[in-house]
Design a protein around this motif. Structure first.
Motif, short mmCIF file in Angstrom:
data_model
loop_
_atom_site.label_atom_id
_atom_site.label_comp_id
_atom_site.label_asym_id
_atom_site.label_seq_id
_atom_site.Cartn_x
_atom_site.Cartn_y
_atom_site.Cartn_z
N UNK A 221 8.82 11.21 0.99
CA UNK A 221 8.82 12.44 1.79
C UNK A 221 8.79 12.14 3.28
N UNK A 222 8.25 10.98 3.67
CA UNK A 222 8.19 10.55 5.06
C UNK A 222 8.64 9.10 5.15
N UNK A 223 8.78 8.59 6.40
CA UNK A 223 9.21 7.21 6.61
C UNK A 223 8.02 6.28 6.83
N UNK A 224 6.80 6.71 6.57
CA UNK A 224 5.63 5.91 6.94
C UNK A 224 5.18 4.99 5.81
N UNK A 225 4.19 4.16 6.12
CA UNK A 225 3.72 3.13 5.19
C UNK A 225 3.09 3.74 3.94
N UNK A 226 2.31 4.80 4.13
CA UNK A 226 1.66 5.44 2.98
C UNK A 226 2.69 5.99 2.00
N UNK A 227 3.78 6.56 2.53
CA UNK A 227 4.83 7.08 1.67
C UNK A 227 5.52 5.95 0.92
N UNK A 228 5.69 4.81 1.60
CA UNK A 228 6.27 3.65 0.93
C UNK A 228 5.40 3.15 -0.20
N UNK A 229 4.11 3.13 0.03
CA UNK A 229 3.16 2.70 -0.99
C UNK A 229 3.25 3.60 -2.22
N UNK A 230 3.19 4.92 -1.98
CA UNK A 230 3.19 5.86 -3.10
C UNK A 230 4.55 5.90 -3.80
N UNK A 231 5.63 5.82 -3.01
CA UNK A 231 6.96 5.86 -3.61
C UNK A 231 7.21 4.66 -4.50
N UNK A 232 6.83 3.48 -4.01
CA UNK A 232 7.01 2.29 -4.84
C UNK A 232 6.11 2.33 -6.06
N UNK A 233 4.93 2.89 -5.91
CA UNK A 233 4.03 3.01 -7.07
C UNK A 233 4.67 3.84 -8.17
N UNK A 234 5.39 4.89 -7.80
CA UNK A 234 6.05 5.72 -8.80
C UNK A 234 7.12 4.91 -9.56
N UNK A 235 7.85 4.08 -8.83
CA UNK A 235 8.85 3.23 -9.50
C UNK A 235 8.14 2.24 -10.43
N UNK A 236 7.11 1.59 -9.94
CA UNK A 236 6.41 0.55 -10.69
C UNK A 236 5.78 1.10 -11.97
N UNK A 237 5.31 2.34 -11.89
CA UNK A 237 4.70 2.95 -13.07
C UNK A 237 5.75 3.36 -14.11
N UNK A 238 7.00 3.59 -13.65
CA UNK A 238 8.07 3.92 -14.59
C UNK A 238 8.62 2.69 -15.28
N UNK A 239 8.85 1.65 -14.49
CA UNK A 239 9.45 0.43 -15.03
C UNK A 239 9.15 -0.74 -14.10
N UNK A 240 9.03 -1.92 -14.68
CA UNK A 240 8.86 -3.14 -13.90
C UNK A 240 10.02 -4.11 -14.15
N UNK A 241 11.09 -3.56 -14.70
CA UNK A 241 12.24 -4.36 -15.07
C UNK A 241 13.19 -4.49 -13.87
#
Length: 335
Positions: A221-241
């Motif tokens: 939703x934003x370009x900041x570090x916290x958004x990057x953390x949460x966005x990547x967490x969503x990917x990681x929780x879906x798949x680690x492949x």
């Protein structure tokens, strides 16, 4: 009046290359500089910044619209802080001062521009919600340029984001990666940088016949570090492949790095990472971040030159694309 676009057409070089040669910037060969300089002289080129100082039109003020509601770094913005600094320097060399325009006190950009009698306006990093208000400046006949948003009627000088996305995907694939995640920032109709980078990324994968799993893509939703953390967490929780991730800017990449540190994910051992912007922290973090460097100086130089040309009545193209540079450091592993 001869412009840098006329010289570009004559020499076969791009407008950014011509601008660098004439301003003495950038890493160009002496042969390239000489050819451009000789052609410019033969064509009777006179830099518009010098020409502008010889005219008599008269506030000698340039309005600047600058905001940062998507990264929350203000003038420390890794891209636009540098563009603004260079733009101001170039305008001062041309005999201009800059004044920041705002919409405070219920005053529109147009009314503020009229109040200060500015000769032109540069929208360096506007709030997307203000684009309609900025368009009013053009409707009123005030020369304008943009270095980020695509606003109808305003020339935009911007990084060739799609090509950079293509090059980033190519680099990762040549390093042996096939399952690659993409973490995007916010995008909209007038500010599509994240979408353009993603489009180039997908274009390369499609050309190589590499299937892309949409679960590996996430938009922040934003370009900041916290958004990057949460966005990547969503990917990681879906798949680690996946073995690598392309972050659409460096602050999102820093968020990924923080998530990796918190969860024991080694970079680049387990996860390779590319960013975008070449933030000043990128060469000091551990590992040092592989990223794309946007050419802030050329973008600012072209913005100044084009705006001054517009003020003297010389038309400008709707868009000027400036190449970026891949900076290879330590965050990508040969897979």
């Amino acid at each position: 009046m001869v412009t840098i676009y006329d010289i570009a057409a004559k020499t076969g070089f791009t407008a950014p290359t011509v601008s660098k040669a004439l301003n003495g910037t950038g890493k160009l060969s002496e042969a390239t500089r000489s050819k451009i300089a000789e052609t410019a002289e033969k064509m009777g080129y006179k830099p518009s910044m010098v020409a502008r100082t010889l005219t008599t039109k008269k506030s000698n003020l340039i309005g600047v619209i600058y905001d940062d509601n998507m990264m929350n770094t203000g003038f420390d913005h890794p891209m636009f802080g540098g563009v603004l600094t260079r733009f101001r320097t170039q305008m001062e060399r041309a005999g201009y001062d800059i004044v920041f325009l705002s919409r405070t006190f219920q005053m529109s950009y147009l009314n503020h521009a009229r109040l200060r009698s500015v000769d032109g306006v540069a929208a360096i990093n506007p709030n997307v919600d203000d684009n309609k208000s900025i368009a009013e400046l053009i409707q009123d006949g005030i020369p304008c340029i943009s270095t980020n948003d695509f606003i109808p009627g305003i020339c935009t000088i911007v990084t060739d984001n799609e090509h950079a996305g293509y090059v980033g995907a190519e680099y990762l694939v040549k390093k042996g990666h096939r399952n690659i995640a993409f973490l995007a920032g916010p995008t909209n109709e007038t500010s599509p940088a994240a979408l353009e980078r993603y489009r180039g990324f997908r274009k390369y994968l499609d050309e190589q016949g590499i299937a892309f799993d949409e679960t590996l893509s996430e938009q922040c939703s934003l370009w900041d570090m916290q958004s990057g953390y949460r966005g990547f967490q969503r990917i990681w929780e879906r798949t680690q492949d996946f073995s690598a991730v392309f972050a659409a800017n460096d602050t999102l990449a820093f968020g990924i790095m923080q998530f990796a540190e918190d969860h024991g994910i080694e970079i680049p051992g387990r996860l390779s990472l590319i960013g975008f912007d070449d933030d000043r922290v990128s060469s000091f973090c551990r590992p040092k971040l592989t990223t794309f460097r946007q050419d802030r100086e050329t973008i600012a130089d072209l913005a100044a030159e084009i705006l001054l040309s517009l003020i003297t009545g010389i038309p400008a193209p709707p868009v000027v694309r400036v190449p970026s540079q891949l900076i290879e450091r330590d965050s990508v592993k040969q897979f």
